[in-house]
Design an enzyme around this catalytic site. Sequence first.
Site, PDB file in Angstrom:
ATOM      1  CB  THR A 775      -0.953   0.005   1.209  1.00 36.32           C
ATOM      2  OG1 THR A 775      -0.193  -0.152   2.414  1.00 36.32           O
ATOM      3  CG2 THR A 775      -1.948  -1.129   1.103  1.00 36.32           C
ATOM      4  CB  CYS A 776       4.030   2.285   1.564  1.00 38.27           C
ATOM      5  SG  CYS A 776       3.654   2.906   3.209  1.00 38.27           S
ATOM      6  CG  PHE A 777       6.151   1.133  -2.283  1.00 38.56           C
ATOM      7  CD1 PHE A 777       7.018   2.212  -2.268  1.00 38.56           C
ATOM      8  CD2 PHE A 777       6.288   0.161  -1.310  1.00 38.56           C
ATOM      9  CE1 PHE A 777       8.017   2.307  -1.317  1.00 38.56           C
ATOM     10  CE2 PHE A 777       7.283   0.250  -0.355  1.00 38.56           C
ATOM     11  CZ  PHE A 777       8.150   1.325  -0.355  1.00 38.56           C
TER      12      PHE A 777
END
Length: 808
Positions: A775-777
Amino acid sequence: MGSNLPAQPNLRVTIIAADGLYKRDVFRFPDPFAVATVGGEQTHTTSVIKKTLNPYWNEMFDLRVNEDSILAIQIFDQKKFKKKDQGFLGVINVRIGDVIDLQMGGDEMLTRDLKKSNDNLVVHGKLIINLSTNLSTPNTNQANGLHRSNLQSSTSSGLVPQVTAPHASPGPSQLDPTASNPSLNPQRVPSTTRPSSTVAPVNGAAAPGASRTNLSSFEDSQGRLPAGWERREDNLGRTYYVDHNTRTTTWTRPSSNYNEATQRTQREANMQLERRAHQSRMLPEDRTGASSPNLQENQQAQTPPAGGSANAVSMMATGATTAGTGELPPGWEQRTTPEGRPYFVDHNTRTTTWVDPRRQQYIRMYGQNANGNNTTIQQQPVSQLGPLPSGWEMRLTNTARVYFVDHNTKTTTWDDPRLPSSLDQGVPQYKRDFRRKLIYFRSQPALRIMSGQCHVKVRRNNIFEDSYAEIMRQSASDLKKRLMIKFDGEDGLDYGGLSREFFFLLSHEMFNPFYCLFEYSAHDNYTLQINPHSGVNPEHLNYFKFIGRVVGLAIFHRRFLDSFFIGAFYKMMLRKKVSLQDMEGVDEDLHRNLTWTLDNDIEGIIELTFAVDDEKFGERRTIDLKPGGRDIPVTNENKHEYVELVTEWKIVKRVEEQFNAFMSGFNELIPADLVNVFDERELELLIGGIADIDVDDWKKHTDYRGYQEQDEVIQNFWKIVRTWDAEQKSRLLQFTTGTSRIPVNGFKDLQGSDGPRRFTIEKSGDPAALPKSHTCFNRLDLPPYKTHETLEHKLSIAVEETLGFGQE
């Protein structure tokens, strides 16, 4: 060499700053200081700057040198100075005669890369120094030392040291948008997590700054900012800009030919885009919610109720009902209270209600209609969706799933006996669960609108202050009456449109990081988390209670807020335990370091104790994670406990006061035991609704790794996404990016933890496994599934069954 040196100092060396030092510890930043040496005889040491990779000293030393003198400046970590390597962080060696002519005189600014020592330890970064033969001005180290205490900073807290700006602080007209309400001053004191270069730090807090050079916060490398603008850095080092003229923040630098009229036009255009997106949000299968995009697209083919399909959609959007006419249903009786208010008695179930059972309410029906469409709109008597049939009971499983008990036959079922059986045909299980939860949630007595009206009058240009005064002065029971919004100076009755506009405008204002109550998450620049330094405003707890009331008010009156929080925030609202996975949206570096700690042998590699360092308003404290924690070393045996305690402290404990105030306001309208029926992803949808996702825009701004857009797997992926309804698309977006929020300008503005980050599909994983998300990327790891059916099956399971906001 000493005999060849002059008797008096002839060179002034100013050690200004270091930039981008190497971080040797996994969890801690170094405490750098510099040591300047000439010929091993003259040694001078700077002060120690705590916890930073970008120390700023600006300290002067007068030395005796000749052209052959070698000036060596070494950087050390004070924490490790007594260790074997002395915490070595780099060195530069400068032959004086190579850079300055001592006879002619001069002034030279040098920026040199730090070099390794004989130990060959990895180093990184640059050192900035100044050499000058002008010694006529007094050495200001003593004055600098006094001022330096206000310049020390912590990279981990987002503070970067800077020379005090010569510019005056913004005037009261720029910093005080709440003059009409003295109690509301969340921005009167600069936030230490949003540093600005105002000249007077408050409460001894670190003097703010957003640059590592001599630039003030009112200018940057491109020149001076327009009047009223300020450059700041958030706690992750990301530069953003504050427009004090309009009390707004932006990630985009104002152009040199900045024109207020042009900017105002652009802001209004963006606001209209956001308003349309907000007003189109809805809840899945909510029979009194807004209509879905699919419903509108198929409107012509649907069976229209009396009055036309357009009217039906409108009435569905407002939860309206038609007037009750004709005779009452069998077993019903109308009575009147002593005050003259009519109510209705259902002798079949021995219950009473204020709602006329003859009134018709619009609901969605699922299953094939005569035209082959999956959705129709039908009128359904309220009495049929009122109490459960005789002998029936609604219960919850231990996983908060709604089911029904038929005591007549001693059987249980997932199906609501009040709804037609066709409603559940062909509908995914998770969707039926969410719909049943909504039905259960909104059928509870605590969620029923009370008699009377709740009037709220606000000014558009002062909505935060006016709303605070109006909502906090009323009791919780008053707020449960029918909400009637009135905008000052505007004519109009609130039949739903005004209240939707009210929550849209208010959510934009009260969640604005300008007020220091909330800040952008580490995940992107549009999801929010509580600002742990919100205490810069002494009244912050009252505002968090107010915001909790607003969120509860929106849910109670079935309205949506245009705001989205980190996944951990929704978990906290549900009183669920946060996990290491939730750290990703709060502090990505710490998440990565903690994960490394769990996956590796740490004995003799990192030195940790059960304590953390925290800085608040310039005061640095050591906090024990458990009693006596600073004296308990972290080992392979207890590192799991350490990770849990650090995670809880970072996400929960730091904002515990603010969150408890928020929940106290929220629970005044929404009881805790009722909201717990939802999971964290469903709670996000309940608060923010579901957006209409443009698949063409999504596809246009997608990157591929290992795949080509023409590959069969990718073609099948987009075919599947197009066939999914709005809720399934939103859940896919949650799964891959951590939130169902779409930037106002579409997927081209999608953000990751490190800035703009396009949605990416990567060829990764075994075809027997499920897809994974990062999710961070904004990345989806998609195995090369052979068939369309396999891909849809695997993707559906991953999206529908995954707990939390993504898997990794």
